[in-house]
Scaffold this motif. Structure first.
Motif, short mmCIF file in Angstrom:
data_model
loop_
_atom_site.label_atom_id
_atom_site.label_comp_id
_atom_site.label_asym_id
_atom_site.label_seq_id
_atom_site.Cartn_x
_atom_site.Cartn_y
_atom_site.Cartn_z
N ALA A 218 0.85 -1.19 0.00
CA ALA A 218 0.00 0.00 0.00
C ALA A 218 0.89 1.24 0.00
O ALA A 218 1.91 1.28 0.70
CB ALA A 218 -0.90 0.01 1.23
N PRO A 219 0.53 2.26 -0.75
CA PRO A 219 1.32 3.50 -0.73
C PRO A 219 0.99 4.33 0.49
O PRO A 219 -0.19 4.48 0.84
CB PRO A 219 0.88 4.20 -2.01
CG PRO A 219 -0.53 3.74 -2.22
CD PRO A 219 -0.59 2.32 -1.72
N PRO A 220 1.99 4.88 1.18
CA PRO A 220 1.68 5.81 2.27
C PRO A 220 1.17 7.12 1.69
O PRO A 220 1.39 7.42 0.51
CB PRO A 220 3.04 6.00 2.96
CG PRO A 220 4.04 5.74 1.88
CD PRO A 220 3.43 4.69 0.98
N PRO A 221 0.50 7.93 2.49
CA PRO A 221 0.03 9.23 2.00
C PRO A 221 1.18 10.11 1.53
O PRO A 221 2.30 10.02 2.04
CB PRO A 221 -0.68 9.84 3.22
CG PRO A 221 -1.04 8.68 4.07
CD PRO A 221 0.06 7.67 3.87
N ALA A 222 0.91 10.95 0.58
CA ALA A 222 1.93 11.87 0.08
C ALA A 222 2.43 12.76 1.20
O ALA A 222 1.66 13.23 2.04
CB ALA A 222 1.34 12.73 -1.05
N GLY A 223 3.73 12.98 1.24
CA GLY A 223 4.32 13.89 2.22
C GLY A 223 4.75 13.25 3.51
O GLY A 223 5.38 13.92 4.35
N ILE A 224 4.44 11.96 3.72
CA ILE A 224 4.80 11.31 4.98
C ILE A 224 6.32 11.31 5.19
O ILE A 224 6.81 11.53 6.31
CB ILE A 224 4.25 9.87 5.01
CG1 ILE A 224 2.75 9.89 5.21
CG2 ILE A 224 4.92 9.03 6.10
CD1 ILE A 224 2.30 10.46 6.55
N HIS A 225 7.07 11.08 4.12
CA HIS A 225 8.53 10.97 4.26
C HIS A 225 9.17 12.30 4.62
O HIS A 225 10.31 12.33 5.10
CB HIS A 225 9.13 10.43 2.96
CG HIS A 225 8.45 9.19 2.46
ND1 HIS A 225 7.70 9.17 1.32
CD2 HIS A 225 8.37 7.95 2.98
CE1 HIS A 225 7.20 7.95 1.14
NE2 HIS A 225 7.59 7.20 2.14
N ALA A 226 8.46 13.39 4.39
CA ALA A 226 8.99 14.71 4.73
C ALA A 226 8.41 15.24 6.04
O ALA A 226 8.73 16.35 6.45
CB ALA A 226 8.69 15.70 3.60
N ASP A 227 7.57 14.45 6.68
CA ASP A 227 6.94 14.85 7.94
C ASP A 227 7.85 14.45 9.09
O ASP A 227 8.07 13.26 9.34
CB ASP A 227 5.57 14.17 8.07
CG ASP A 227 4.78 14.64 9.27
OD1 ASP A 227 5.33 14.62 10.38
OD2 ASP A 227 3.60 15.01 9.10
N SER A 228 8.38 15.42 9.83
CA SER A 228 9.37 15.13 10.86
C SER A 228 8.81 14.24 11.97
O SER A 228 9.54 13.44 12.56
CB SER A 228 9.91 16.43 11.46
OG SER A 228 8.86 17.20 12.03
N ASP A 229 7.53 14.38 12.27
CA ASP A 229 6.94 13.55 13.32
C ASP A 229 6.85 12.09 12.89
O ASP A 229 7.17 11.18 13.67
CB ASP A 229 5.54 14.07 13.68
CG ASP A 229 5.58 15.43 14.37
OD1 ASP A 229 6.42 15.60 15.27
OD2 ASP A 229 4.78 16.31 14.00
N TRP A 230 6.43 11.85 11.66
CA TRP A 230 6.38 10.47 11.18
C TRP A 230 7.77 9.89 11.01
O TRP A 230 7.99 8.70 11.28
CB TRP A 230 5.61 10.39 9.86
CG TRP A 230 4.13 10.28 10.05
CD1 TRP A 230 3.19 11.23 9.80
CD2 TRP A 230 3.41 9.14 10.55
NE1 TRP A 230 1.93 10.76 10.12
CE2 TRP A 230 2.04 9.48 10.58
CE3 TRP A 230 3.80 7.87 10.98
CZ2 TRP A 230 1.06 8.59 11.02
CZ3 TRP A 230 2.82 6.98 11.42
CH2 TRP A 230 1.47 7.34 11.45
N VAL A 231 8.71 10.71 10.61
CA VAL A 231 10.10 10.24 10.49
C VAL A 231 10.62 9.82 11.86
O VAL A 231 11.25 8.76 12.01
CB VAL A 231 10.99 11.32 9.87
CG1 VAL A 231 12.46 10.93 9.98
CG2 VAL A 231 10.61 11.54 8.41
N LYS A 232 10.36 10.62 12.88
CA LYS A 232 10.79 10.27 14.24
C LYS A 232 10.14 8.97 14.69
O LYS A 232 10.80 8.11 15.28
CB LYS A 232 10.42 11.41 15.20
CG LYS A 232 10.74 11.11 16.66
CD LYS A 232 10.28 12.25 17.56
CE LYS A 232 10.51 11.90 19.04
NZ LYS A 232 10.02 12.99 19.93
#
Length: 346
Positions: A218-232
């Protein structure tokens, strides 16, 4: 719930419990705060898998017949809420919930009631579980690696009461093949809606295919990889945010169902010749190399390792690499070479 409110120690404890199959040895939800933190993170990722499954069901032209949903092993209730949101609250009369933890069932009921005020939502009673009352649309999500032998036996009995079921699991080799065995056991009484394009036994269980397993991404939502909270979160949880592998099946009881489309082989038939296949499902994702792409394709003829030379159909080569849609195709083949094809239109 916000990122600032997350209970990180609780998330660490929960992840450790999931990896050890914690539900088989007892409840791991301690309070509503655990569930809220889980729902905001791990649960949301599971929701992205459900979004992709539901998108495929729409692509296949399916919608539920029953106006009752039963979310078995609901956890925070993410599966039930995603299904109601996708098909619309007006499609259903009630959402029933059960979890081995009453704390979880109450949390899921409260969350669904807030999201869908017009929908009747309630945890089920032990009497309902023990009855023969129809379940309607049965939802099962991410439970196989946690179930004891007795719990799995109880769940199998519940399947007989469902009009239809949507079952989503992690896309690991072991779990996927266990799910495939359950899918095959349902063939005498259920029509497979997805991901299969046929009603035959799963070809993953044929000789020589022991290393293969039915899974998708499944593709994650657009922008997740640039979201610092999700990255953390991904770094702390040890999760690759780019990868959302899952396995699933959707079935519907045949007693009141219409005949399957002509392109779907019926249970009990032998595999059809490859040239007669109308629709195929790519397993996993396509592997792209400079001159060609390689796919594992499943259809009424069985499993096939196919290659698409880039020069044969440059647009299809690019589409296979870039699409975020479920990988359902009408192939044009010459043996194990794909010379063209079209995706199933949305």
């Amino acid at each position: 719930m916000t990122w600032d409110e997350l209970d990180w120690p609780a998330l660490d404890r929960l992840r450790d419990g999931f990896l050890r199959g914690g539900a088989a040895s007892g409840h791991y939800w301690q309070n509503a705060s655990d569930l809220a933190s889980y729902d905001f993170t791990y649960g949301e990722r599971i929701g992205w898998k459900w979004d992709h499954v539901l998108r495929e069901l729409r692509l296949r032209g399916w919608s539920p017949r029953s106006r009752r949903i039963f979310d078995w092993g609901c956890g925070s209730g993410i599966a039930g809420r995603r299904v109601v949101e996708f098909f619309g609250a007006a499609t259903f009369d009630e959402l029933l919930l059960w979890d081995h933890s009453p704390v979880a069932a109450d949390f899921a009921a409260a969350a669904a009631s807030r999201a869908f005020p017009s929908l009747q939502v309630s945890p089920v009673t032990p009497g309902f579980l023990a009855s023969d009352e129809p379940l309607g649309l049965l939802l099962i999500s991410h439970v196989l690696n946690e179930l004891s032998v007795d719990a799995l036996a109880s769940l199998r009995a519940m399947l007989e009461r469902a009009d239809a079921m949507l079952w989503v699991e992690p896309g690991t080799h072991e779990i996927s093949r266990r799910l495939g065995q359950i899918r095959d056991a349902l063939l005498p009484t259920h029509r497979v809606i997805a991901p299969c394009t046929h009603q035959l036994g799963c070809p993953m269980f044929r000789d020589g295919r022991e290393r293969d397993w039915c899974h998708f991404f499944a593709p994650p939502p657009a922008g997740i990889h640039a979201d610092s909270d999700w990255v953390k979160f991904g770094q702390r949880a040890g999760i690759d945010l780019r990868s959302l592998p899952y396995a699933f099946f959707a079935t519907e009881r045949t007693a009141a169902s219409t005949d399957a489309p002509a392109s779907i082989a019926r249970a009990g038939e032998t595999p059809v010749p490859a040239e007669s296949v109308e629709l195929s499902r790519v397993i996993g994702r396509a592997e792209h190399f400079k001159p060609y792409a390689r796919v594992l394709s499943c259809d009424a003829a069985g499993l096939a390792d196919l290659e698409l030379p880039k020069r044969a159909d440059p647009a299809l080569f690019k589409q296979l690499e870039r699409t975020k849609s479920p990988l359902l195709y009408h192939w044009h083949r010459e043996g194990n070479k794909i010379v063209g094809g079209e995706p199933l239109a949305e």
